[in-house]
Each structure stands twice: as C-alpha cells, then as structure tokens.
Design a protein around this motif. Structure first.
Motif, PDB file in Angstrom:
ATOM      1  N   ASP A 134      23.132  64.767   9.520  1.00  0.00           N
ATOM      2  CA  ASP A 134      24.171  64.176   8.669  1.00  0.00           C
ATOM      3  C   ASP A 134      25.563  64.298   9.267  1.00  0.00           C
ATOM      4  N   ARG A 188      27.218  58.430   6.229  1.00  0.00           N
ATOM      5  CA  ARG A 188      26.059  59.092   5.628  1.00  0.00           C
ATOM      6  C   ARG A 188      26.223  59.265   4.116  1.00  0.00           C
ATOM      7  N   SER A 207      24.528  56.524   2.276  1.00  0.00           N
ATOM      8  CA  SER A 207      23.067  56.642   2.358  1.00  0.00           C
ATOM      9  C   SER A 207      22.552  57.717   1.407  1.00  0.00           C
TER      10      SER A 207
END
Length: 186
Positions: free
Chosen positions: A40, A51, A54
C-alpha cells in the motif's frame, strides 16, 4: 493483486456478519478494519494516494452486502459504477498502521447516489472521499434512480446533499458516452 484478496475476504466477512447480526439499515455507517501493508505504501513510506480509493471500495462492498443492496442488485441484474469521486487527505497512514474505513450513504440527486468514505485512526479522520455512483443494468442501460429507491430501503429523509456536491458533480462530469469527448489540451 492484494486488493482482490482483501476484497474477497471483506465480502466473505460481510456475508457472515449479515447472517449473524442481520441486515444493517441503509442509514448505518459500515466499518471495515484494515492495516496499511507494504504493498500500500509509496517511496515516501506512507500509503499511496491512489490506494485510498481502492481500499475505500472495500467499505462499499461491506455496506452493499450488509444492507442487502447487493442481493437486490443481483436479483434485478444491476451493478454499481462510480461516476465521480474526490478524496481529501489530512494525515498520512504509515506502514503497519491500523485504521478503519467508515462508509455511509449521504444522499442522492436525480441521477445518482452519494457515499462518503473515511479513513479513521482512533476516532480521527485521516482522509475522506465522496463517491457519486449510478446503477447500470447487465442487459444495458442505466437504472433510473426512482427504481433504485423503490427497490431498497433508502429513506427519503437522507440528509440533503450539500450544494457544493451538486456543483462538483456537474463540473467534474465528462460528456455522455453517446457524445464525442476529444482530448484537446488547449
């Protein structure tokens, strides 16, 4: 690749929690506990800005499953798509730091639903994102918002979407897929 595994784990846990605890009301705040993993972080040793979005997806999966929205979508052949999103960062999440993704519905307009995600550490917001999403039919076309609202227990008394969100959605929108969208940098 690790986000797909996290997604599958979050979906499985959400289904188990749904079965054990019953459905969440559509106005509830969904919560998913996560840890910042080595995959990450970026070269600055904190979570990569890309990230966050996501990982916020994980919060949406959890909320959709636990509120029974996912079951409703599956029954009707619908699926959600994000049409716009914006994220604001306040503090960095560092390697191995535990945090919670909090997700809730914040309202709707005549075409889309709005959600807010937060990355929270010990009650403090580190980052926040607003997502504008629409429903599409697997057979093609969009699902009118009235049909979505009639199918789910999303109350009309959701907070009014702030004016800035309407403006943001309008200004961030790209042309319809039926119209040209040339890349002109002038």
């Amino acid at each position: 690749m690790n986000v797909i595994w996290r997604t599958l784990i979050v979906m499985l846990r959400a289904r188990l929690r749904r079965r054990r605890e019953g459905p969440l009301p559509m106005t509830a705040v969904g919560r998913v506990r996560l840890t910042t993993l080595p995959t990450d972080i970026d070269v600055l040793r904190h979570m990569n800005n890309g990230r966050y979005l996501s990982l916020f997806d994980l919060g949406r999966w959890d909320l959709m499953i636990r509120t029974d929205l996912m079951a409703t979508m599956d029954e009707r052949g619908w699926y959600p798509v994000v049409s716009s999103e914006t994220v604001t960062f306040r503090k960095s999440l560092n390697l191995w730091q535990r945090f919670e993704v909090q997700t809730r519905w914040i309202g709707h307009d005549d075409r889309a639903l709005y959600l807010e995600h937060r990355a929270v550490v010990r009650g403090e917001i580190y980052a926040s994102a607003v997502i504008r999403a629409r429903m599409l039919r697997r057979t093609g076309g969009t699902v009118p918002l009235e049909e979505v609202l009639a199918a789910v227990d999303l109350p009309d008394e959701l907070p009014e979407v702030p004016a800035w969100l309407h403006e943001w959605a309008e200004h961030a929108a790209l042309p319809s897929t039926r119209r040209p969208a040339p890349s002109d940098w002038r």
